[in-house]
Design a protein around this motif. Structure first.
Motif, PDB file in Angstrom:
ATOM      1  N   VAL A 191       0.817  -1.269   0.103  1.00 38.86           N
ATOM      2  CA  VAL A 191      -0.167   0.016   0.077  1.00 38.86           C
ATOM      3  C   VAL A 191       0.858   1.223   0.017  1.00 38.86           C
ATOM      4  CG1 VAL A 191      -1.957   1.425   1.253  1.00 38.86           C
ATOM      5  CG2 VAL A 191      -1.778  -1.227   1.287  1.00 38.86           C
ATOM      6  N   GLY A 194      -1.985   5.557  -0.603  1.00 38.49           N
ATOM      7  CA  GLY A 194      -3.345   5.218  -0.464  1.00 38.49           C
ATOM      8  C   GLY A 194      -3.860   4.241  -1.354  1.00 38.49           C
ATOM      9  N   THR A 195      -2.768   3.783  -2.353  1.00 35.44           N
ATOM     10  CA  THR A 195      -3.131   2.829  -3.506  1.00 35.44           C
ATOM     11  C   THR A 195      -2.704   1.540  -3.194  1.00 35.44           C
ATOM     12  OG1 THR A 195      -3.027   4.529  -5.121  1.00 35.44           O
ATOM     13  CG2 THR A 195      -2.876   2.182  -5.763  1.00 35.44           C
ATOM     14  N   ILE A 196      -3.595   0.464  -3.191  1.00 36.55           N
ATOM     15  CA  ILE A 196      -3.129  -1.111  -3.049  1.00 36.55           C
ATOM     16  C   ILE A 196      -2.422  -1.470  -4.427  1.00 36.55           C
ATOM     17  CG2 ILE A 196      -4.050  -3.278  -2.705  1.00 36.55           C
ATOM     18  CD1 ILE A 196      -6.358  -1.888  -1.349  1.00 36.55           C
ATOM     19  N   ALA A 218     -12.028  -4.452  -2.378  1.00 37.26           N
ATOM     20  CA  ALA A 218     -11.444  -3.187  -2.221  1.00 37.26           C
ATOM     21  C   ALA A 218     -12.276  -2.353  -3.322  1.00 37.26           C
ATOM     22  CB  ALA A 218     -10.006  -3.442  -2.644  1.00 37.26           C
ATOM     23  N   MET A 223     -11.628   1.561  -2.608  1.00 31.49           N
ATOM     24  CA  MET A 223     -10.194   1.579  -2.583  1.00 31.49           C
ATOM     25  C   MET A 223      -9.352   1.726  -3.884  1.00 31.49           C
ATOM     26  SD  MET A 223      -9.544  -0.988   0.596  1.00 31.49           S
ATOM     27  CE  MET A 223     -10.345  -0.798   2.323  1.00 31.49           C
ATOM     28  N   ASP A 239       3.813   2.053   2.622  1.00 30.25           N
ATOM     29  CA  ASP A 239       3.041   2.242   3.914  1.00 30.25           C
ATOM     30  C   ASP A 239       2.778   1.052   4.733  1.00 30.25           C
ATOM     31  OD1 ASP A 239       3.443   5.120   3.443  1.00 30.25           O
ATOM     32  OD2 ASP A 239       1.802   5.015   2.020  1.00 30.25           O
ATOM     33  N   GLU A 240       2.253   0.014   3.880  1.00 33.70           N
ATOM     34  CA  GLU A 240       1.712  -1.139   4.483  1.00 33.70           C
ATOM     35  C   GLU A 240       2.180  -2.190   3.400  1.00 33.70           C
ATOM     36  OE1 GLU A 240      -1.830  -1.803   5.665  1.00 33.70           O
ATOM     37  OE2 GLU A 240      -2.702   0.492   5.948  1.00 33.70           O
ATOM     38  N   VAL A 269      -5.222  -0.387   6.281  1.00 29.41           N
ATOM     39  CA  VAL A 269      -5.798  -0.851   4.996  1.00 29.41           C
ATOM     40  C   VAL A 269      -6.005  -2.419   5.079  1.00 29.41           C
ATOM     41  CG1 VAL A 269      -5.554  -1.241   2.386  1.00 29.41           C
ATOM     42  CG2 VAL A 269      -5.184   0.950   3.595  1.00 29.41           C
ATOM     43  N   ARG A 272      -8.696  -3.501   7.438  1.00 31.84           N
ATOM     44  CA  ARG A 272     -10.056  -3.114   6.713  1.00 31.84           C
ATOM     45  C   ARG A 272     -10.370  -4.256   5.903  1.00 31.84           C
ATOM     46  NH1 ARG A 272     -15.127  -2.829   7.522  1.00 31.84           N
ATOM     47  NH2 ARG A 272     -16.256  -1.463   5.976  1.00 31.84           N
ATOM     48  N   LEU A 273      -9.382  -4.502   5.173  1.00 32.04           N
ATOM     49  CA  LEU A 273      -9.669  -5.527   3.980  1.00 32.04           C
ATOM     50  C   LEU A 273     -10.039  -7.047   4.595  1.00 32.04           C
ATOM     51  CD1 LEU A 273      -6.972  -4.773   1.251  1.00 32.04           C
ATOM     52  CD2 LEU A 273      -9.762  -4.742   0.890  1.00 32.04           C
TER      53      LEU A 273
END
Length: 286
Positions: A191, A194-196, A218, A223, A239-240, A269, A272-273
């Motif tokens: 991530v 903000g983008t997977i 998603a 998302m 970020d993740e 993220v 939440r997923l």
């Protein structure tokens, strides 16, 4: 308690299950498999697993011996006989017993060998690793070029997993031409801003059933998703990071080699997923 397993239409104790030493799944790795998760006594993403099973069998030119209803009935029977509430069902289909060891396929009317068994994993939806995340190492991806086929040729992924364990880590991410392909038994994601981001489908990676569901959820949650290659350096700066699989669902990755990801703790993220995936998958489980 001795498990009851399925072998070519029979439900028998695991201690009595026998397959010929000439079975091509044994001597050639000439077999396809699927693993379906079970939550609350119901099968997760079962239609997706059946679709991928048929695709893999077709790519291997192995005759599909049963229809979807028969596979479903067998899965449910095994869950009942073994008292499984949370766990997994393993299904394997080999080209069968050719009567000898030969590189040439046996006659087309050779019956495939069908094996199914369960294992119990109480509370698998509440895996404590979701609170800490997992740590991975990176290794060269030297597997064959048809990773989209879910075959039993798993020697290198198993060796990579063991190399990760020897290094005190949970798993390995495999790297080819500088880009992450996938984990040893899972699909890989980062991530960033903000983008997977996850690698697009091709012969290079397994077409994960959990992957497909997670990306669909998603999108429904608005998302942003990009399906493209990403490097190890990009992953380490993300970020993740997380993985998806039928047994782990959505699992955060907090370290890649020596680099902590983001804060070094599971991110929002992935959390939440996982929440969405479990909620929606339970609704559609059969």
């Amino acid at each position: 308690m001795t498990r009851t397993v399925y072998l070519n239409g029979d439900y028998i104790p695991e201690t009595e299950a026998k397959v010929s030493i000439f079975d091509r799944g044994f001597v050639m790795g000439d077999a396809i498999y699927e693993v379906t998760a079970v939550l609350d006594g119901k099968l997760i993403d079962f239609p997706g697993h059946m679709a991928r099973l048929k695709r893999s069998l077709g790519e291997f030119s192995i005759r599909n011996p049963l229809d979807d209803d028969a596979y479903l009935a067998a899965h449910r029977k095994l869950l009942e006989l073994n008292g499984i509430t949370d766990g997994m069902v393993y299904l394997q289909i080999s080209r069968g017993n050719g009567g000898d060891r030969d590189f040439v396929f046996p006659p087309e009317d050779t019956p495939p060998t069908v094996v199914m068994f369960t294992w119990n994993k109480p509370g698998m939806a509440d895996n404590p690793l979701t609170q800490t995340g997992i740590r991975v190492i990176t290794l060269p991806d030297i597997r064959w070029k048809r990773r989209d086929i879910k075959s039993v040729m798993l020697a290198y992924p198993s060796m990579a997993k063991m190399q990760a364990k020897a290094a005190g880590r949970d798993d390995a991410w495999l790297v080819e031409d500088g880009f992450v392909t996938e984990g040893t038994s899972n699909n890989a994601y980062i991530v960033a801003n903000g983008t997977i981001v996850t690698r697009a489908l091709s012969h290079d990676i397994l077409h994960g059933i959990t992957r497909a569901a997670v990306l669909r959820f998603a999108d429904e949650a608005q998302m942003k998703v990009e399906e493209r290659n990403f490097t190890v350096a990009e992953a380490q700066a993300a970020d993740e990071a997380f993985i998806t699989s039928s047994s782990m669902f959505v699992m955060p990755v907090v370290q890649i080699d020596d680099a902590e990801i983001g804060t070094g703790k599971p991110g929002p993220v992935a959390a939440r997923l996982r929440e969405i995936y479990l909620e929606e998958s339970r609704k559609s489980a059969i």
